[in-house]
Design a protein around this motif. Sequence first.
Motif, PDB file in Angstrom:
ATOM      1  N   TYR A   1      46.589  46.832  27.587  1.00 54.39           N
ATOM      2  CA  TYR A   1      47.856  46.989  28.319  1.00 54.39           C
ATOM      3  C   TYR A   1      48.653  45.697  28.498  1.00 54.39           C
ATOM      4  CZ  TYR A   1      44.779  45.950  32.406  1.00 54.39           C
ATOM      5  OH  TYR A   1      43.883  45.416  33.278  1.00 54.39           O
TER       6      TYR A   1
ATOM      7  N   ARG B   1      35.688  43.856  32.842  1.00 56.24           N
ATOM      8  CA  ARG B   1      36.204  43.124  33.994  1.00 56.24           C
ATOM      9  C   ARG B   1      35.712  43.747  35.301  1.00 56.24           C
ATOM     10  NH1 ARG B   1      37.578  40.333  29.940  1.00 56.24           N
ATOM     11  NH2 ARG B   1      39.742  39.695  29.600  1.00 56.24           N
TER      12      ARG B   1
ATOM     13  N   GLY C   1      42.755  41.816  35.900  1.00 59.94           N
ATOM     14  CA  GLY C   1      42.493  42.791  34.834  1.00 59.94           C
ATOM     15  C   GLY C   1      42.200  42.116  33.509  1.00 59.94           C
ATOM     16  N   GLN C   2      42.802  42.651  32.459  1.00 60.98           N
ATOM     17  CA  GLN C   2      42.512  42.135  31.120  1.00 60.98           C
ATOM     18  C   GLN C   2      42.976  40.692  30.920  1.00 60.98           C
ATOM     19  OE1 GLN C   2      44.201  45.109  28.479  1.00 60.98           O
ATOM     20  NE2 GLN C   2      42.905  46.712  29.372  1.00 60.98           N
ATOM     21  N   HIS C   3      43.901  40.223  31.796  1.00 62.33           N
ATOM     22  CA  HIS C   3      44.421  38.862  31.631  1.00 62.33           C
ATOM     23  C   HIS C   3      43.364  37.795  31.877  1.00 62.33           C
ATOM     24  CE1 HIS C   3      48.792  39.853  31.596  1.00 62.33           C
ATOM     25  NE2 HIS C   3      48.330  40.955  32.161  1.00 62.33           N
ATOM     26  N   VAL C   4      42.412  38.095  32.737  1.00 61.44           N
ATOM     27  CA  VAL C   4      41.556  37.034  33.263  1.00 61.44           C
ATOM     28  C   VAL C   4      40.091  37.275  32.922  1.00 61.44           C
ATOM     29  CG1 VAL C   4      40.838  35.849  35.356  1.00 61.44           C
ATOM     30  CG2 VAL C   4      43.143  36.778  35.191  1.00 61.44           C
ATOM     31  N   ASN C   5      39.411  36.212  32.549  1.00 67.13           N
ATOM     32  CA  ASN C   5      37.958  36.287  32.433  1.00 67.13           C
ATOM     33  C   ASN C   5      37.360  35.159  33.259  1.00 67.13           C
ATOM     34  OD1 ASN C   5      35.283  36.353  31.789  1.00 67.13           O
ATOM     35  ND2 ASN C   5      35.541  35.613  29.698  1.00 67.13           N
ATOM     36  N   THR C   6      36.712  35.521  34.327  1.00 61.37           N
ATOM     37  CA  THR C   6      36.031  34.502  35.114  1.00 61.37           C
ATOM     38  C   THR C   6      34.692  35.059  35.551  1.00 61.37           C
ATOM     39  OG1 THR C   6      36.002  33.340  37.219  1.00 61.37           O
ATOM     40  CG2 THR C   6      37.368  35.290  37.099  1.00 61.37           C
ATOM     41  N   THR C   7      33.750  34.157  35.756  1.00 61.86           N
ATOM     42  CA  THR C   7      32.447  34.622  36.233  1.00 61.86           C
ATOM     43  C   THR C   7      32.372  34.550  37.754  1.00 61.86           C
ATOM     44  OG1 THR C   7      31.659  32.386  35.821  1.00 61.86           O
ATOM     45  CG2 THR C   7      31.147  34.047  34.171  1.00 61.86           C
TER      46      THR C   7
ATOM     47  N   LEU D   1      47.844  33.636  27.515  1.00 59.23           N
ATOM     48  CA  LEU D   1      46.598  33.992  28.204  1.00 59.23           C
ATOM     49  C   LEU D   1      45.654  32.805  28.321  1.00 59.23           C
ATOM     50  CD1 LEU D   1      45.884  37.472  26.591  1.00 59.23           C
ATOM     51  CD2 LEU D   1      46.609  37.012  28.941  1.00 59.23           C
ATOM     52  N   GLN D   2      44.793  32.851  29.285  1.00 61.83           N
ATOM     53  CA  GLN D   2      43.793  31.788  29.455  1.00 61.83           C
ATOM     54  C   GLN D   2      42.964  31.711  28.170  1.00 61.83           C
ATOM     55  OE1 GLN D   2      41.038  33.861  32.359  1.00 61.83           O
ATOM     56  NE2 GLN D   2      39.614  32.235  31.800  1.00 61.83           N
TER      57      GLN D   2
ATOM     58  N   GLU E   1      37.431  44.406  37.925  1.00 65.41           N
ATOM     59  CA  GLU E   1      38.354  45.434  38.434  1.00 65.41           C
ATOM     60  C   GLU E   1      37.922  46.814  37.984  1.00 65.41           C
ATOM     61  OE1 GLU E   1      39.363  42.595  37.188  1.00 65.41           O
ATOM     62  OE2 GLU E   1      41.128  41.829  38.263  1.00 65.41           O
TER      63      GLU E   1
END
Lengths: 487, 346
Positions: B251, B153, A365-371, B260-261, B155
């Motif tokens: 959220y 995202r 979700g919002q935690h991750v950004n990957t292509t 966070l990354q 998701e």
Amino acid sequence: MVFSLLLKRSKTPKPLPLPLPLPLPTRNPNPLRASPRSTATSPLGLSIAYGAGALSGTWRPSRCGEASRSSIAPLLGLRSFSSPATTAAIAEPPRTCDGLTVDAIVGKGWTILDEGESDWRSHAAAIAQSVQVIKKRLQWGRMIDKSMQLSAILNKSDLWDDPDYAGRISREHGEIMGKIKGVNQFEQELVEHIDLLKLAREENDNELEAESMRALLEMRRKAKEKELEAILSGDNDSCSCFIEVQAGAGGTESMDWAAMVMNMYMMWAQRRGFAVTVVEEMPGEIAGIKRATIKVHGEYAFGYAKAEVGVHRLVRISPFDSGKRRHTSFAAVAVIPILGNVSTKYQIKESDLRIERFRAGGAGGQHVNTTESAVRIVHIPTGISATCQNERSQHQNKASAMAVLQSRLDQLEIARQAQMNAEHTQSLSEISWGNQIRSYVLHPYRMVKDLRTNYEVSDPDSVLDGDIDGLILSFLSASLDKNEDRA
Amino acid sequence: MLLRLPFTLSSALLSPPLHPHRSKPFSSLSSSPNPNPNPNHSSNTTLPLFLRPLSYSAPVSSLLSFRLWAESLALSSVDDPHLLRELSWLIDDASAHKHPRNDSLVPLRAELHELYELWRERIEKRRPFQYLVGCEHWRDLVLGVREGVLIPRPETEMVVDLVGEVEGFERGWWADLGTGSGALAIGIGRMLREDGRVFATDLSSDAVEVARFNVERYGLKDKVEIRQGSWFEPLQDVKGKLAGIVSNPPYIPTSHLPGLQPEVGLHEPRLALDGGENGMDHLLHLCEGSASALKSGGFFAFETNGDAHSEFLADLMTAKWGKFFHNIKIVLDFAGIKRFVTGYCR
Ligand SMILES: C[S@@+](CC[C@H](N)C(=O)[O-])C[C@H]1O[C@@H](n2cnc3c(N)ncnc32)[C@H](O)[C@@H]1O
């Protein structure tokens, strides 16, 4: 992807050695052709048309007997007379006035001289031979049978109750009839030119004789083109396709070879003007690929690429071996047609699918950004799966993977229905590593040799740069020409 | 012969080769000085790279050197096979055609030195790839994005499918709360019939600007209306008339933000991520507000931080707010995480 290919190379693509197959031209090369037609009804209820000679014994004797030019002249105006669409070919072939058919001409064994030689027998023999090759490649006997079956179906009164089906049948019938007529017309032209030429000689009409000779020469050239066109007349030949390459045993060495093979196809496709997209790839740890799938989009992509199915073998000094020893590597190639006709497609049930998407683990979700957005779809009942990770959104990766899966299942279905020559429908998992089709030797000598046809190329670089049309066409024509025609 | 072109080529073409032994930590990044990217970014409205005019060009050989440089920079700093794919996409977006003419000059949408700078930012500052090229491919859309706006995202793609399953959705009025780039609003808007509409709100003026740009690019100005303001505030006029509400509100619990990354924590807007102490602040507000914003029978779908959060919300709406909502469901995302809560208004 394709762009990066060009970035690293600035070589101009060579002109294609062959014209892409097109529908047989219907243009009449000879304005002098006289072709009165008759129509009749065969015992099967098929309406039949053939050019002069086949049916109309009534007028032929007078023409072939003491016929004079003036008796032929009125016939010249009949050129545009064409037969109705539903006509089928008949068994009796066109003959010259003295009874020569195409087969009889070949039977005479006349020497075939250079095109430059103005010898009508040589031209006629060459043309007649081409006609035989064309018929063989088209699987003439099978084609005639099929046209009869289709005509019979078309004559059923309840056919149009299912307009979709009827439409398909009538389209298929039309296509086959087009091919049959194309060849018949060609034969017809041949006998007519021979008749005219003989007549011109009898009457010492040099002008007419020269004209007929020219017409025969032109036919001879066109016959060669038609031979090539006939190579790609299989059921799915005109489809786009997927090409899959898998590395054999032997680790990095083979994975590198698999990448070279895939690269060869990408460059080949590019030369041919096909659009290429990479659909799926499993890179090797150090170099190359374990396996990859590309989509080759364009007319007749499958027709050509199917010649590549099997195991490709490489012999070279390994760039990965510090001892500089010679290595043999293998890569397997499978080719899958992308069927255009929806009605033959395998019906996939949504509930039979398991869709797996790869994402960085963790919270998402919002935690991750990957292509990274690879998608794998498994068809549970068959265990067949497809993966795509090269699109830029997950949604698109899913769509691409779905397209690959659909084609793999279609392929399975085709094989099941045994509608195709079995060797072209093998999937990667079915290709035996013993089924070597071609060997590429870079050391100690340099040579690419097709093990099926013994066709050889002494410049492996050009082949690996995608110049494989020669290999493909020699295989396709050899395999078609040896197929026994059931005529 | 040994290092003949095709296989160096093929590795670039076919796949970014994996380099398992090369991983190095991003040491320089943890000390990156810029935790909150340029706050004035809204004034700097540059087009997504792929939409810019082909005003520049470079010789094929220079582009090739850029590529080689960029590959080695990528591989020397991090073990990430996706970087090489991103590099190909960067070049795809920056250059004209897939099949450039075989001239020695390639037409470009940015100056070559700009590409060098962009790639350096990608590797050294961990600037997200999507901000580099100014777009994100999401579902079948290509959405413009830039600093100040959350990169949608994968998701979230599923929310559009959830809406598509709602009976009669095509004709209803929908709200996308906290629309960001406009992703959900556009995804839904494209499925609607003439009388269907989407009202999309966001507090951030960056988001509003980018969402308007995207809506316009997809020719949806008549279907999707962007309104600036906090959650339901700009929707007073349609209160009680909505056929559905979707939202992917911030959220992430505040305490998780520092971990966070870097691509997210250092570059994406805090306003789009920070969900308050336990991450539920906005979600609770949205659930509560939906009771009066939706018409009877209206549908909602909210994205959450996952598992425990979805369960908590679902329980709350079934039990305590059961008189407003029914048919509450938890929907898994593709990773199997309980990501979405859906239901209907009584
Ligand atoms: C996680 S992002 C989601 C963006 C977009 N819907 C998506 O899925 O890509 C949350 C969005 O909510 C917006 N937002 C934050 N607080 C808000 C508020 N009080 N009212 C409206 N929008 C708000 C942020 O600006 C951000 O665009």
